[in-house]
Design a protein around this motif. Structure first.
Motif, PDB file in Angstrom:
ATOM      1  N   GLY A   1       0.790  -1.227   0.000  1.00 38.76           N
ATOM      2  CA  GLY A   1       0.000   0.000   0.000  1.00 38.76           C
ATOM      3  C   GLY A   1       0.822   1.276   0.000  1.00 38.76           C
ATOM      4  N   ALA A   2       2.099   1.173  -0.317  1.00 36.73           N
ATOM      5  CA  ALA A   2       2.982   2.343  -0.270  1.00 36.73           C
ATOM      6  C   ALA A   2       2.754   3.259  -1.462  1.00 36.73           C
ATOM      7  CB  ALA A   2       4.442   1.895  -0.243  1.00 36.73           C
ATOM      8  N   SER A   3       3.066   4.509  -1.266  1.00 31.46           N
ATOM      9  CA  SER A   3       2.993   5.487  -2.354  1.00 31.46           C
ATOM     10  C   SER A   3       4.159   5.249  -3.315  1.00 31.46           C
ATOM     11  CB  SER A   3       3.082   6.905  -1.783  1.00 31.46           C
ATOM     12  OG  SER A   3       4.379   7.116  -1.245  1.00 31.46           O
ATOM     13  N   THR A   4       4.097   5.911  -4.458  1.00 25.11           N
ATOM     14  CA  THR A   4       5.167   5.786  -5.449  1.00 25.11           C
ATOM     15  C   THR A   4       6.493   6.249  -4.865  1.00 25.11           C
ATOM     16  OG1 THR A   4       3.555   6.195  -7.192  1.00 25.11           O
ATOM     17  CG2 THR A   4       5.861   6.439  -7.792  1.00 25.11           C
ATOM     18  N   LEU A   5       6.477   7.344  -4.132  1.00 21.38           N
ATOM     19  CA  LEU A   5       7.700   7.878  -3.535  1.00 21.38           C
ATOM     20  C   LEU A   5       8.295   6.890  -2.530  1.00 21.38           C
ATOM     21  CD1 LEU A   5       9.603  10.322  -3.329  1.00 21.38           C
ATOM     22  CD2 LEU A   5       8.143  11.185  -1.504  1.00 21.38           C
ATOM     23  N   THR A   6       7.455   6.312  -1.676  1.00 20.59           N
ATOM     24  CA  THR A   6       7.932   5.333  -0.684  1.00 20.59           C
ATOM     25  C   THR A   6       8.451   4.084  -1.377  1.00 20.59           C
ATOM     26  OG1 THR A   6       6.327   6.166   0.910  1.00 20.59           O
ATOM     27  CG2 THR A   6       7.273   4.001   1.347  1.00 20.59           C
TER      28      THR A   6
ATOM     29  N   SER B   1       0.542   6.504 -14.908  1.00 28.91           N
ATOM     30  CA  SER B   1      -0.892   6.672 -14.648  1.00 28.91           C
ATOM     31  C   SER B   1      -1.181   7.929 -13.827  1.00 28.91           C
ATOM     32  CB  SER B   1      -1.466   5.443 -13.942  1.00 28.91           C
ATOM     33  OG  SER B   1      -0.924   5.314 -12.649  1.00 28.91           O
ATOM     34  N   GLU B   2      -0.202   8.391 -13.060  1.00 30.64           N
ATOM     35  CA  GLU B   2      -0.365   9.629 -12.291  1.00 30.64           C
ATOM     36  C   GLU B   2      -0.015  10.866 -13.126  1.00 30.64           C
ATOM     37  OE1 GLU B   2       2.132   8.999  -8.875  1.00 30.64           O
ATOM     38  OE2 GLU B   2       0.798   7.470  -8.038  1.00 30.64           O
ATOM     39  N   GLY B   3       0.372  10.660 -14.382  1.00 24.68           N
ATOM     40  CA  GLY B   3       0.710  11.782 -15.258  1.00 24.68           C
ATOM     41  C   GLY B   3       2.083  12.367 -15.017  1.00 24.68           C
ATOM     42  N   LYS B   4       2.951  11.649 -14.329  1.00 22.69           N
ATOM     43  CA  LYS B   4       4.321  12.105 -14.054  1.00 22.69           C
ATOM     44  C   LYS B   4       5.237  11.527 -15.140  1.00 22.69           C
ATOM     45  CE  LYS B   4       3.352  12.163  -9.130  1.00 22.69           C
ATOM     46  NZ  LYS B   4       3.564  11.496  -7.848  1.00 22.69           N
ATOM     47  N   TYR B   5       5.171  12.127 -16.325  1.00 21.85           N
ATOM     48  CA  TYR B   5       5.829  11.546 -17.492  1.00 21.85           C
ATOM     49  C   TYR B   5       7.347  11.633 -17.437  1.00 21.85           C
ATOM     50  CZ  TYR B   5       1.038  11.647 -19.068  1.00 21.85           C
ATOM     51  OH  TYR B   5      -0.308  11.459 -19.154  1.00 21.85           O
ATOM     52  N   LYS B   6       7.886  12.685 -16.859  1.00 19.94           N
ATOM     53  CA  LYS B   6       9.344  12.787 -16.743  1.00 19.94           C
ATOM     54  C   LYS B   6       9.876  11.669 -15.843  1.00 19.94           C
ATOM     55  CE  LYS B   6      13.154  15.851 -15.489  1.00 19.94           C
ATOM     56  NZ  LYS B   6      14.002  14.712 -15.455  1.00 19.94           N
ATOM     57  N   LEU B   7       9.198  11.439 -14.737  1.00 22.32           N
ATOM     58  CA  LEU B   7       9.586  10.348 -13.840  1.00 22.32           C
ATOM     59  C   LEU B   7       9.409   8.996 -14.535  1.00 22.32           C
ATOM     60  CD1 LEU B   7      10.522   9.605 -10.989  1.00 22.32           C
ATOM     61  CD2 LEU B   7       8.119   9.623 -10.279  1.00 22.32           C
ATOM     62  N   ALA B   8       8.327   8.843 -15.285  1.00 23.11           N
ATOM     63  CA  ALA B   8       8.094   7.596 -16.025  1.00 23.11           C
ATOM     64  C   ALA B   8       9.224   7.339 -17.020  1.00 23.11           C
ATOM     65  CB  ALA B   8       6.750   7.658 -16.739  1.00 23.11           C
TER      66      ALA B   8
ATOM     67  N   LEU C   1       6.768   0.849 -10.761  1.00 22.18           N
ATOM     68  CA  LEU C   1       6.992   2.279 -10.554  1.00 22.18           C
ATOM     69  C   LEU C   1       6.720   3.062 -11.841  1.00 22.18           C
ATOM     70  CD1 LEU C   1      10.167   2.085  -8.337  1.00 22.18           C
ATOM     71  CD2 LEU C   1       8.032   3.231  -7.716  1.00 22.18           C
ATOM     72  N   PHE C   2       7.132   2.500 -12.972  1.00 24.77           N
ATOM     73  CA  PHE C   2       6.853   3.161 -14.246  1.00 24.77           C
ATOM     74  C   PHE C   2       5.348   3.298 -14.459  1.00 24.77           C
ATOM     75  CE2 PHE C   2       5.290   2.390 -18.504  1.00 24.77           C
ATOM     76  CZ  PHE C   2       5.607   3.612 -19.082  1.00 24.77           C
TER      77      PHE C   2
END
Length: 191
Positions: free
Chosen positions: A99-104, A134-141, A128-129
């Motif tokens: 249940g962790a967030s992407t950052l965790t 899906s969160e719209g964080k394309y640079k991180l993806a 993580l990708f």
């Protein structure tokens, strides 16, 4: 009859009995007794890793306030490079990141990745990708896709597809004909 058995037959039978008592028919006292006898035997290293891994899982079911993650990591440290040592570390990571967030999840992957199996690190990086996309964080993806490239000698069609899809999503353009031309090498593949 088990007292008369010898060699690998004896420790395999003890393990099976402990596993059945501990995980299938819910006889914790018998399982505890059998695991103690099993771990007291002179086991080959690969089987000792297996026995300790399942004993750790059994103890977590039976003991309140049991630190499953730390005990799984201990099995991983005791049997580095073995199948069950790697399985223990992978399981510890999964337990720690439920249940962790992407950052965790990203932070924990950095902490665990030297102990995890290569395939487990690859699977988590894909997760993580997908989350960041899906969160719209394309640079991180895109960063995760670059990390994923190191796991492959030849880029698989899904990586080519998601690289294109991520670039298109971040730019707002969708030239699918270019993607079809790139994927022409793998006409049967899902992507």
């Amino acid at each position: 009859n088990m007292g008369n058995w010898t060699g690998s037959f004896k420790y395999k039978a003890r393990f099976n009995l402990a596993w059945i008592d501990g995980f299938r028919v819910d006889h914790p006292e018998e399982a505890r007794w059998t695991f103690q006898r099993l771990l007291g035997m002179n086991l080959p290293a690969w089987f000792e890793a297996k026995a300790k891994y399942y004993h750790t899982l059994f103890q977590a079911r039976e003991t309140s306030n049991y630190d499953l993650v730390e005990n799984l990591l201990e099995v991983g440290r005791e049997f580095p490079g073995s199948y069950y040592g790697g399985l223990a570390v992978n399981r510890a990571f999964a337990e720690r990141t439920k249940g962790a967030s992407t950052l965790t999840l990203d932070h924990e992957l950095e902490r665990f990745k030297n102990s995890m199996t290569r395939s487990a690190v690859k699977d988590v990086t894909w997760r993580l990708f997908y989350r960041s996309f899906s969160e719209g964080k394309y640079k991180l993806a895109k960063d995760y896709l670059i990390s994923l490239e190191s796991f492959y000698d030849k880029l698989p069609p899904e990586l080519v597809f998601w690289r294109y899809k991520t670039n298109a999503s971040s730019n707002g353009s969708t030239d699918y004909l270019k993607l079809v031309a790139e994927q022409n090498e793998n006409p049967v593949n899902y992507y």
